[in-house]
Design a protein around this motif. Sequence first.
Motif, short mmCIF file in Angstrom:
data_model
loop_
_atom_site.label_atom_id
_atom_site.label_comp_id
_atom_site.label_asym_id
_atom_site.label_seq_id
_atom_site.Cartn_x
_atom_site.Cartn_y
_atom_site.Cartn_z
N PHE A 115 9.34 -9.37 23.63
CA PHE A 115 10.28 -8.68 24.49
C PHE A 115 9.66 -7.40 25.02
CE2 PHE A 115 11.35 -7.18 20.20
CZ PHE A 115 11.37 -5.81 20.37
N ARG A 116 10.33 -6.86 26.01
CA ARG A 116 9.93 -5.60 26.64
C ARG A 116 11.17 -4.72 26.76
NH1 ARG A 116 7.59 -5.09 32.77
NH2 ARG A 116 8.52 -3.07 33.16
N LEU A 117 11.04 -3.48 26.33
CA LEU A 117 12.11 -2.50 26.48
C LEU A 117 11.65 -1.45 27.48
CD1 LEU A 117 12.97 -1.81 22.74
CD2 LEU A 117 14.28 -3.20 24.33
N ASP A 118 12.47 -1.20 28.48
CA ASP A 118 12.22 -0.13 29.43
C ASP A 118 13.28 0.94 29.25
OD1 ASP A 118 9.96 -1.09 31.01
OD2 ASP A 118 11.32 -2.66 31.68
N TYR A 119 12.82 2.14 28.99
CA TYR A 119 13.72 3.28 28.82
C TYR A 119 13.68 4.14 30.08
CZ TYR A 119 13.26 2.19 23.84
OH TYR A 119 13.24 1.57 22.62
N ASP A 120 14.85 4.46 30.61
CA ASP A 120 14.91 5.34 31.76
C ASP A 120 16.17 6.19 31.67
OD1 ASP A 120 16.93 3.59 32.45
OD2 ASP A 120 15.95 2.78 34.19
N ARG A 132 8.38 2.72 27.72
CA ARG A 132 8.25 1.27 27.68
C ARG A 132 7.68 0.85 26.33
NH1 ARG A 132 4.97 -2.59 31.92
NH2 ARG A 132 5.02 -4.44 30.63
N VAL A 133 8.26 -0.22 25.78
CA VAL A 133 7.76 -0.81 24.54
C VAL A 133 7.61 -2.31 24.76
CG1 VAL A 133 8.22 -1.28 22.10
CG2 VAL A 133 8.89 0.92 23.08
N ASP A 134 6.42 -2.82 24.52
CA ASP A 134 6.15 -4.26 24.58
C ASP A 134 5.92 -4.74 23.15
OD1 ASP A 134 5.92 -4.92 27.53
OD2 ASP A 134 4.52 -3.26 27.37
N TYR A 135 6.64 -5.79 22.75
CA TYR A 135 6.57 -6.32 21.39
C TYR A 135 6.24 -7.80 21.47
CZ TYR A 135 8.15 -7.75 16.73
OH TYR A 135 8.23 -8.27 15.46
#
Length: 81
Positions: A70-75, A51-54
């Motif tokens: 934004f928020r990126l969720d990696y799965d 997860r990356v929160d920017y």
Amino acid sequence: MIKRMVTWFDTETMNVVARDYRIAHASLFLDFDISIRVANNVVAGELVPVRVDYDGDWDIPFKSREVVKFRLDYDDWRIVP
């Protein structure tokens, strides 16, 4: 420029569980304030970001101010040897 960098470790493995960054700068030519948080997890034996929160605010003269969050969720990681 770097205002804060905080790292959380797993005490047993010393893996970086998360990292929190804040970078900022203010001058006549460039003004920005950015916060980023990265959360990591172990997948198939590899430490990967999950997860990356920017949260960023950029102001460059003669350009429109840019405010981005934004928020990126990696799965579904696939680790290839």
